[in-house]
Design an enzyme around this catalytic site. Structure first.
Site, mmCIF file in Angstrom:
data_model
loop_
_atom_site.group_PDB
_atom_site.id
_atom_site.type_symbol
_atom_site.label_atom_id
_atom_site.label_comp_id
_atom_site.label_asym_id
_atom_site.label_seq_id
_atom_site.Cartn_x
_atom_site.Cartn_y
_atom_site.Cartn_z
ATOM 1 N N THR A 144 0.860 -1.186 0.000
ATOM 2 C CA THR A 144 0.000 0.000 0.000
ATOM 3 C C THR A 144 0.899 1.239 0.000
ATOM 4 O O THR A 144 0.739 2.137 0.809
ATOM 5 C CB THR A 144 -0.971 -0.091 1.194
ATOM 6 O OG1 THR A 144 -1.641 -1.354 1.094
ATOM 7 C CG2 THR A 144 -2.045 0.988 1.170
ATOM 8 N N HIS A 145 1.906 1.203 -0.864
ATOM 9 C CA HIS A 145 2.900 2.273 -0.940
ATOM 10 C C HIS A 145 2.865 2.878 -2.331
ATOM 11 O O HIS A 145 3.748 2.636 -3.141
ATOM 12 C CB HIS A 145 4.300 1.732 -0.626
ATOM 13 C CG HIS A 145 4.362 0.896 0.623
ATOM 14 N ND1 HIS A 145 5.285 -0.097 0.820
ATOM 15 C CD2 HIS A 145 3.586 0.914 1.739
ATOM 16 C CE1 HIS A 145 5.086 -0.651 2.009
ATOM 17 N NE2 HIS A 145 4.058 -0.062 2.582
ATOM 18 N N VAL A 146 1.812 3.619 -2.610
ATOM 19 C CA VAL A 146 1.674 4.294 -3.907
ATOM 20 C C VAL A 146 1.985 5.771 -3.681
ATOM 21 O O VAL A 146 1.483 6.369 -2.726
ATOM 22 C CB VAL A 146 0.258 4.117 -4.477
ATOM 23 C CG1 VAL A 146 0.160 4.740 -5.859
ATOM 24 C CG2 VAL A 146 -0.112 2.640 -4.534
#
Lengths: 219, 586
Positions: B514-516
Site C-alpha cells: 500500500t505504498h503508492v
C-alpha cells in the site's frame, strides 16, 4: 417472500460434528439423532445440494482428513450470498462494463449471487451424479469465473471462524493445525523452532466471550 | 450552500499525517483545528472482537468502500482505463487512523541518497545511465536535514530495532548500509519467528548482513515523549489488515487520538467527504476553505485560514485536480505538475521455500522478522548490471491465517482442486515461507494520474485514472535479485525452492504494497513540483500537502516513517515560522 428452503443434513453426511444453525446455536449431530433441517437464506434446496456436491469435489473428504462436507461449506456460502458480499455491496459497480485482461481483475456486471444462480442452472442434476461424473462436469467449467469463485468460497468455508457457518467443529483448523485467534504467542514464538506447536483451537467467541458482529448480517 | 463558522486550520483526512499535524498544531498553539475524515470513527476496544480472518483479511472491512470511490487503471496512454472494481495490489484504509490502523508497521528509513537521486546518480554514473523517459528528481531536502525528524518518529512510535550506523559507526547485527542515526532505537528488536531465524542464519553464513525488522509493533512496554504507554507485542498474528487488539502496534488511534481528544481546540469530524478546496486566484492567491458532504448528506462550506491536505495519495491528487488547483500534468508536453511522478513499489515473492519441518506460521506479527539490504539502493557494486538502484529482502512471520495462505504449493504440484491438491496443500500448509524482495520504483514521464473521462464516484465526480506499468529497470532488478533469494532459501535447508518467474505487466489483482506515491510531488522548482520542500503549495501558500503523494519517486523502504518525518518538519515550519509571518517558506 420466497418459499422457505431447508438443507437437510444427516449425522452421516456431517460425520458427527458440531454445526451452527442459522440462529447460531451449536448442535452436535450424533449418529442417533434425527437429521437436522437447516433453513436456507439464499439457495433453494436443490441449489444447496449441487453446491455441497461441487464443494466436496473441490475439497473432498478423504484419507487426508475431512473436507467441505464435514465443514458445512454449502451453509457458509448460502449465508455469504444472502449478505452484502453476495450482492456486491462493496464492489464498484458503475457502468460501462468492458472486457479486460485478467490483470485488471473481475470486470463483470454479475454479482456473486447472479454468478451462482446462473451457473447452478447449468449444473442441473449434478448432485445425483457419481463422484467421477461430477469431476468430469467440473473439469468442463474449471476456467470459468464461477468456478474460481466457488473454489475461493469453498476454501473460505473450510477455514473461516465457525460463527460464519463453515469450518463446523473447527474441522478445517484442525486439519492444518491452525488454533484460531489466540491472544498471545509470546512465550511460544521462539520456543518451538522446528517443532510443531499445536495448541487446542478455540473460536473467536470462545476466546473473547463477546458478541461478534458478522459481515453477512450487515445491511 | 450553508457556510459554517470559520476555523483557523482545516485538515483533510484523519490518518497518520493528518492526526499528527492536528496533535502538533493543536497542542503547540491555541489555534482552532478541525479534522475532516470521510470514513467512520473507530473503536479500538472492538479490535479484539475483530480477530476474524474472513471479515477483515478477506472481505477487508477496514478498507475503503470501493462502491463509493475507486481508481481506474491502464498500462499506457494508448489503452482505455477500466475501474479497479475490487481491492487488489494496494489496500487504502478508511476511517479514523486510515491505513495506519491496519498496517504491518515495518519501519525502515529511506537511504540517504534517495532524497538526491537525480544528482547522486548523475554524478556517479553519468546522465546516460538514467533510463529513457525517466522523471527522477531530487526532493529538495537531504537526509541530514531530515534525520532529527526521523528520530522524533522513532520516539513517537517507540520503534523496536537495532541500529547499524550510529553517527557513522557501523554496528554488526544492525543494518550497516543505513543512513546515520543520531541514537539507538527506543526499544530492542522483536522476537524472531522460526522462518526469520532460519533466514538470519543462512544469510549470515553466506556473508550477508541481515538485521531485525525495525518494527512499530513494539517488543516491550514503552512510554513515548507524549506520555503514551503501550505494552509489547504478543505475536498473535492478527496484524496487517487488522487493528491491534493489545495496542502494541503503533496506530494513530492509540498514539495521536488520545491527545487530540483532550484538547478543546481540536475537533475530529467523521463522515465528512471533502469535495473541493476553494481558493482565490486573484491578487493574493490563497485557499479559502473546503466544501464537504456532511454525515447527513448535506454539502457545506467550511472556511479556514490554513488548509492541510493529508488524505491518501489518490485523494490528495484527485482533490487538487477536482478543485482546479495547479495545472494538470500532461505527459505529451511535459507541462503541468498535478498528477506527475506516479510510482508504486516492486514487491515480489523472490523465493517460495518448502521445508521438511513445520514453521508454526500462525505466530508472528506484520513486522517480526529479518531484513537484508546488501542489494539495496546503491550500496553494492553494480558493475555493468542493466538497472539502477535495488531493494531489500524480508523474511517475516506475519502470522498466517488459513483462508489466505492455504494452497501455496511447489510448482511440481499441478492440481488446483480435488483430492491430490488438497492432500498436497494440507501437507505443505505449515512448511512454506517466502523471501520477499521489495525494490525501488523509479519515476517515468509516462506514469501519471489524471481524471478519468468516463467513470464517476458516488457523487458524480470523475474517478482518478492511473497510467502505470513495470519497465526494464524493475524487471532487470527482479531478475538480478531473485537468484540471490533462491541461494539463501537453499542455505535455509529448504527441501524445495521455487523462484519468482519475473515481472510481466503490472497486475492489479496481486497485493504488492500500500505504498503508492506521487501526484503532488515536492521539489525545488514550481514548474516541476506541486509543493516546496516544506510541503507548502507553490501557488497557494496557506495550503500544505502531507503524505506519500509528495514523494518524487519511491524508495524500497516502507513510507510511513518518512511521511511522518516530513509531517513533523512541516509542523515545525508552521509553528516556528509560518504562523509568525504567513508567507512562502521556500
Amino acid at each position: 417472500m420466497r418459499r422457505r428452503h431447508f438443507l437437510t443434513l444427516s449425522a452421516a453426511t456431517l460425520g458427527g460434528v458440531l454445526v451452527y444453525s442459522l440462529d447460531r446455536k451449536a448442535s452436535f449431530l450424533a449418529s442417533e439423532q434425527k437429521p437436522l433441517r437447516i433453513p436456507l437464506r439464499f439457495f433453494t434446496e436443490t441449489e444447496a445440494l449441487i453446491v455441497a456436491g461441487a464443494a466436496s469435489r473441490i475439497f473432498p473428504s478423504d484419507d487426508s482428513g475431512p473436507g467441505a462436507r464435514e465443514a458445512g461449506v454449502s451453509i457458509f456460502i448460502d449465508r455469504q450470498l444472502a449478505g452484502p458480499y453476495g450482492r456486491d455491496r462493496f464492489r464498484y459497480i458503475q457502468p460501462p462494463f468492458e472486457d479486460a485482461p485478467a490483470v485488471l481483475g473481475y470486470q463483470g456486471k454479475e454479482t456473486p449471487r447472479e454468478l451462482y444462480r446462473e451457473a447452478l442452472k447449468g449444473l442441473n442434476g449434478f448432485h445425483l451424479l457419481s463422484p467421477g461424473e461430477q469431476d468430469k462436469s467440473l473439469q468442463q467449467i474449471e476456467s470459468s469465473v464461477f468456478f474460481a469463485l466457488l473454489r475461493q468460497n469453498t476454501i473460505e468455508g473450510m477455514f473461516c471462524d465457525p460463527i460464519h457457518g463453515g469450518n463446523a467443529g473447527m474441522v478445517g483448523w484442525q486439519l492444518v493445525g491452525f488454533p484460531g485467534p489466540r491472544m498471545s504467542n509470546y512465550d511460544e514464538i521462539d520456543k518451538y523452532y522446528g517443532k510443531p506447536f499445536r495448541p487446542k483451537p478455540a473460536t473467536l467467541a470462545q476466546v473473547t466471550h463477546a458478541k461478534i458482529r458478522l459481515g453477512e448480517d450487515e445491511p | 450552500m450553508k457556510s459554517l463558522p470559520a476555523v483557523d486550520v482545516v485538515i483533510i483526512g484523519g490518518g497518520w499525517s493528518g492526526l499528527l499535524m492536528a496533535k502538533e498544531l493543536g497542542s503547540r498553539t491555541s489555534l482552532s483545528v478541525l479534522v475532516l475524515e470521510r470514513g467512520p470513527s473507530r473503536e479500538t476496544s472492538d479490535y479484539a472482537n475483530d480477530m476474524d480472518e474472513l471479515d477483515f483479511a478477506i472481505r477487508l472491512h477496514m478498507m475503503q468502500d470501493l462502491s463509493q470511490d475507486t481508481v481506474t487503471f491502464r498500462h499506457n496512454a494508448n489503452k482505455r482505463a477500466l475501474p479497479l472494481r475490487q481491492h487488489g495490489s494496494f489496500l487504502p484504509g478508511a476511517g479514523v487512523g486510515g491505513s495506519g490502523e491496519h498496517w504491518n508497521a515495518q519501519c525502515p528509513r529511506f537511504l540517504p541518497d534517495c532524497f538526491e537521486l537525480l544528482s547522486r546518480t548523475t554524478e556517479k554514473y553519468g546522465a546516460k545511465s538514467l533510463p529513457e523517459g525517466h522523471a527522477i528528481r531530487d526532493w529538495g531536502v537531504t537526509y541530514d536535514e531530515l534525520e532529527p525528524f526521523y528520530t522524533r518518529v522513532d520516539r513517537l512510535l517507540g520503534i523496536s530495532g537495532k541500529a547499524g550506523n550510529l553517527r557513522g559507526q557501523k554496528i554488526d547485527g544492525g543494518n550497516i548500509f543505513e543512513g546515520w542515526r543520531s541514537e539507538e532505537y527506543p526499544t530492542p528488536p522483536t522476537k524472531m519467528p522460526y522462518f526469520a531465524a532460519l533466514f538470519r542464519d543462512a544469510a549470515n553464513s553466506l556473508g550477508y548482513h541481515p538485521y531485525p525488522v525495525p518494527s512499530a509493533n513494539i517488543s516491550q512496554t514503552y512510554t513515548n515523549p507524549d506520555g503514551i504507554s503501550r505494552g509489547g507485542c504478543t505475536y498473535c498474528g492478527f496484524c496487517g489488515r487488522f487493528g491491534c487488539m493489545v495496542g502494541a502496534k503503533a496506530q494513530p488511534t492509540n498514539l495521536l487520538l488520545p491527545i487530540i481528544q483532550k484538547r478543546k481546540n481540536i475537533v475530529l469530524r467523521t463522515g465528512a467527504w471533502v469535495r473541493r478546496i476553494l481558493f482565490d486566484a486573484a491578487s493574493k492567491p490563497a485557499a479559502r476553505g473546503v466544501t464537504y458532504i456532511d454525515a447527513h448528506g448535506e454539502e457545506v462550506f467550511q472556511p479556514a485560514s490554513l488548509v492541510i491536505l493529508s488524505s491518501w495519495t489518490f485523494s490528495n491528487t484527485r482533490l487538487l485536480l477536482l478543485s482546479g488547483i495547479g495545472e494538470p500534468y500532461d505527459p505529451a508536453t511535459g507541462r503541468g505538475t498535478v498528477g506527475r511522478n506516479l510510482t508504486h513499489q516492486v514487491s515480489v515473492p523472490s523465493a517460495n521455500a518448502f521445508f521438511k519441518e513445520p514453521l508454526n506460521r500462525f505466530m508472528g506479527s506484520g513486522s517480526a522478522g529479518m531484513l537484508m539490504s546488501d542489494f539495496d539502493g546503491d550500496v553494492f557494486d553494480r558493475g555493468t548490471l542493466p538497472f539502477l538502484r535495488g531493494g531489500f529482502f524480508s523474511a517475516r512471520g506475519f502470522g498466517f491465517q488459513p483462508i489466505g495462505s492455504f494452497g501455496v504449493l511447489p510448482r511440481s504440484v499441478k492440481a488446483t482442486w480435488g483430492s491430490e491438491w488438497k492432500k498436497a496443500a494440507v501437507s505443505y500448509y505449515d512448511r512454506t515461507g517466502a523471501i520477499i524482495f521489495t525494490g525501488e520504483h523509479l519515476a517515468y514521464k509516462n506514469h501519471f494520474m489524471d481524471l478519468d473521462p468516463t467513470y464517476k464516484d458516488k457523487l458524480g465526480d470523475p474517478l482518478l485514472r492511473l497510467t502505470l506499468d513495470w519497465r526494464e529497470n524493475e524487471r532487470n532488478m527482479v531478475d538480478f535479485t531473485t537468484p540471490k533469494a533462491v541461494e539463501i532459501a537453499r542455505a535455509m535447508h529448504a527441501e524445495e525452492v521455487d523462484a519468482f518467474p519475473g515481472l510481466r505487466s503490472y497486475d492489479t489483482t496481486r497485493y504488492q504494497s500500500t505504498h503508492v506515491q506521487g501526484g503532488t510531488v515536492m521539489g525545488s522548482s514550481p514548474d516541476q513540483s506541486v509543493v516546496n520542500p516544506f510541503l507548502q503549495h507553490w501557488q497557494l501558500p496557506n495550503l500544505f500537502i502531507l503524505g506519500g503523494s509528495t514523494f518524487p519517486q519511491n524508495s524500497s523502504a516502507n513510507p510511513t516513517p518518512t511521511i511522518l518525518a516530513f509531517a513533523y518538519r512541516t509542523a515545525d515550519a508552521l509553528v516556528n515560522r509560518y504562523l509568525k509571518n504567513p508567507g512562502t517558506l521556500a
